[in-house]
Design a protein around this motif. Structure first.
Motif: not given
Length: 74
Positions: A56-58, A22-28, A68-71
């Motif tokens: 996460l129902d995405a 999740l973290r790496l995806l968020a970093e692009g 992921a950010k909201q949670q």
């Protein structure tokens, strides 16, 4: 009585790998980049992303990042 969890029960905790993905995806980062950084196969990363999207129902990666950010996961 069934052994099924209630509909409003909390989701199971995410693994360290899930959080890192999740973290790496968020970093692009792309799947292959994540794979190289975490030392797992691209197929493993793809599978984790699919499982995270379900958990996460995405509907897509953008929504996955948002949820992921909201949670507070990233």
């Amino acid at each position: 009585m069934t052994d099924r969890p209630a509909a409003d029960s909390p989701r199971p905790p995410l693994s360290r790998l899930d959080i890192d993905v999740l973290r790496l995806l968020a970093e692009g980062a792309l799947i292959r980049q994540i794979s190289g950084q975490l030392g797992v196969s691209p197929r493993t990363v793809h599978k984790r992303v699919q499982l995270l999207m379900s958990a996460l129902d995405a509907a897509d990666r953008e929504e996955l990042h948002l949820r992921a950010k909201q949670q507070g996961l990233i």
